[in-house]
Design an enzyme around this catalytic site. Structure first.
Site, short mmCIF file in Angstrom:
data_model
loop_
_atom_site.label_atom_id
_atom_site.label_comp_id
_atom_site.label_asym_id
_atom_site.label_seq_id
_atom_site.Cartn_x
_atom_site.Cartn_y
_atom_site.Cartn_z
CG HIS A 148 -1.99 1.02 1.15
ND1 HIS A 148 -1.75 2.35 1.38
CD2 HIS A 148 -3.30 0.92 0.83
CE1 HIS A 148 -2.88 3.03 1.21
NE2 HIS A 148 -3.84 2.17 0.87
CD GLU A 152 -5.55 2.07 -2.87
OE1 GLU A 152 -6.70 1.91 -2.46
OE2 GLU A 152 -4.58 2.23 -2.11
#
Ligand code: PGA
Length: 229
Positions: free
Chosen positions: A92, A149
């Site tokens: 992430h 993302e």
């Protein structure tokens, strides 16, 4: 589209009591979800609670160790997780930025996940990150999922604006050039207002949600939106 994926990432939020309250509310919609793969990544501490609740949700963790086991204080290794969760978020951007997680570490974590039959969900914001992974783990797309993302799109980031779904779809097309069978989901400020636009894009297989997964009503509304695809 195959079963759409809705993946929630709680990040570092919720006590056990708050998690229990979330479960009670979500239970009300759980039994009508049949066409969507719902994956929730709460904290490690919440996994047993969710496993006991039997909500029909697949569980994921937000990170795993790059090491297999041993003298690595504080780490949670894939072998320790595999009986509790089927998915692992890896790389992430918050970990890449705040904890210096490199593409090499991401690759090592992916290998650990795959060796332990945990499905890796690798977060990328740039194609170069994907290229590195594909070079090191050529078969990644056969089992793994890509979570695209863009940094500016994450709701808690400095910009916090959802990316135009068309641009997200373009990124997915580019990614499919280097990873043919890639299953790509989009994350970044997804809400009930924009979820259908992302799910309608042909290159996207679902969505990843951070903030909106913390509220069981909002999360349920995203799952119910996905049920229509
Ligand atoms: P957000 O977070 O949905 O709050 O933008 C997405 C993520 O960081 O996974």
């Amino acid at each position: 589209m195959k079963k759409p994926i809705v993946l929630g990432n709680w990040k570092a939020n919720k006590t056990l009591e708050e998690a229990q309250r979330w479960i009670e509310v979500y239970k009300q919609v759980a039994n009508i979800v049949t066409k969507t793969t719902v994956v929730l990544c709460p904290g490690f501490i919440h996994l047993s609670l969710f496993n006991a609740a039997k909500l029909g949700i697949d569980l994921g963790v937000q990170d795993i160790s790059q090491f297999s086991s041993g003298a690595y204080t504080g780490e949670t290794c894939a072998g320790m997780i595999k009986d509790l969760a089927r998915y692992a978020l890896i790389g992430h951007s918050e970990r890449r930025i705040n904890l210096g997680e490199t593409d090499r570490i991401v690759v090592d974590k992916v290998k650990q996940a795959l060796e332990n039959t945990i499905t890796p969900v690798v977060c990328v914001s740039e194609l170069t990150q994907a290229e590195f992974l594909v070079r090191e783990v050529p078969g990644f797309s056969e089992t793994g999922i890509w979570l695209y993302e863009p940094l500016d799109a994450i709701s808690t980031g400095p910009v916090g604006k959802p990316q135009d779904p068309k641009l997200a779809n373009e990124f997915a097309s580019c990614l499919k050039v280097i990873a043919e069978d890639a299953q790509i989901i989009y994350g970044g400020s997804v809400s009930a207002d924009n979820v259908s636009m992302y799910l309608s894009e042909s290159g996207l297989s679902g969505i990843g949600v951070g903030g909106a997964s913390l509220d069981p009503h909002q999360f349920a509304s995203l799952v119910l939106a996905a049920e229509k695809y």
